[in-house]
Design an enzyme around this catalytic site. Structure first.
Site, PDB file in Angstrom:
ATOM      1  CG  HIS A   1       3.856   0.245   8.888  1.00 33.39           C
ATOM      2  ND1 HIS A   1       4.549   0.615   7.754  1.00 33.39           N
ATOM      3  CD2 HIS A   1       4.577   0.731   9.931  1.00 33.39           C
ATOM      4  CE1 HIS A   1       5.625   1.291   8.088  1.00 33.39           C
ATOM      5  NE2 HIS A   1       5.671   1.376   9.408  1.00 33.39           N
ATOM      6  CB  SER A   2      -1.787  -3.033   7.853  1.00 30.08           C
ATOM      7  OG  SER A   2      -2.938  -3.833   7.866  1.00 30.08           O
TER       8      SER A   2
END
Length: 234
Positions: free
Chosen positions: A10-11
Site C-alpha cells: 500500500h506504500s
C-alpha cells in the site's frame, strides 16, 4: 535466467525499501516494486501491479509478495489479466523478510515453487517439501558432517567479523527453504531468517546444524560451506 519477484504494498516507500533490501542480498535477481497509487497516495494500484508483471516477464517465473488484504486482491486481479498467469505465483509471506528470503533462493537458482516456499518459510514454518536443489552449495571439508541414513549434523564456527546478522541469516534461510529437508540451527528453524538472527551468534560462535529428509546432507553441507567461506564477508 532466474525467477523474478514483484513486491506489492500500500506504500510506495515500503515497496521500494523492501526491494532495495532484497536486492542487496541478490544482485542478479530482477525485483520490482508496485507500491501505492499512481498519484502517490496510500493504496494499491492494478495498473502498477500489471506494469510490474509485464516487466517481470521473460524470466523463469514470477513470485509476488503483498502486504495487506486489499493488496492480495489487487495482485489476484492482475494475475487474472496476466498474459501467462500460470507463470505467476502469489506467496503468503511477510513482505520484507519474505522478499529477502525469496530473493536469496532465486539468486541460488531455485525454481518458482521453491522461491515461493522460501518466502513463506519466513513465517517460521518449513514449507520445503519437493523443493529444487540449490546449485550454489559448497562442499564441507572432510569430517565436518556426521551421521548415517536420513539424519546429518555438523558444527561450524563463524569466522566472519559480524557473525550472524541479516545477510548471513538470509543466505542460510533462503538456501535451506529451497531444499527438501527440515533443518535446525542451534535449535531454531534454519529456514527462518528471523529465527537465525535471534541467535545473536557472534564471530567464534559455533553453529550446530541438524537436518532430516532427502536433502539433509546437502543442507548441512550448504550451511557449512557458507560459514566456512565467511558468507563472502571479511
Amino acid at each position: 535466467m532466474t525467477v523474478r519477484i514483484v513486491v506489492v504494498s500500500h506504500s510506495e516507500k515500503i515497496a521500494d525499501g523492501a526491494v532495495e533490501l532484497a536486492a542487496q542480498m541478490a544482485p542478479d535477481v530482477v525485483i520490482l516494486a508496485a507500491g501505492g497509487t499512481p498519484d502517490g497516495r496510500i493504496g494499491t494500484s492494478l495498473e502498477k501491479v500489471m506494469s510490474a508483471l509485464d516487466k517481470a516477464a521473460g524470466g523463469d517465473g514470477v513470485v509476488v509478495l503483498t502486504d495487506l488484504g486489499s493488496a492480495v486482491m489487487t495482485a489476484e486481479s492482475a494475475l487474472e489479466l496476466a498474459d501467462d498467469p500460470a507463470g505467476v505465483l502469489l506467496a503468503d509471506a511477510p513482505l520484507v523478510e519474505g522478499a529477502v528470503a525469496a530473493a536469496v533462493a532465486a539468486q541460488g537458482g531455485a525454481d518458482a515453487q521453491a522461491v515461493k516456499r522460501a518466502a513463506e518459510a519466513a513465517y517460521g514454518s518449513a514449507l520445503s517439501a519437493g523443493a529444487a536443489p540449490v546449485p550454489s552449495e559448497s562442499t564441507v571439508s572432510e569430517g565436518s558432517v556426521t551421521g548415517a541414513g536420513p539424519d546429518f549434523t555438523g558444527d561450524f564456527e563463524l569466522i566472519n567479523q559480524a557473525g550472524m546478522h541479516a545477510r548471513p541469516a538470509a543466505k542460510i534461510a533462503g538456501g535451506i527453504s529451497a531444499l527438501d529437508a527440515e533443518v535446525k540451527v542451534n535449535g531454531v528453524d534454519g529456514a527462518s531468517m528471523t529465527g537465525l538472527m535471534t541467535l545473536a551468534a557472534g564471530k567464534g560462535s559455533v553453529l550446530h546444524v541438524e537436518a532430516w529428509g532427502a536433502d539433509a546432507e546437502r543442507a548441512v553441507n550448504y550451511v557449512g560451506g557458507l560459514v566456512q567461506a565467511g558468507f563472502g564477508e571479511p
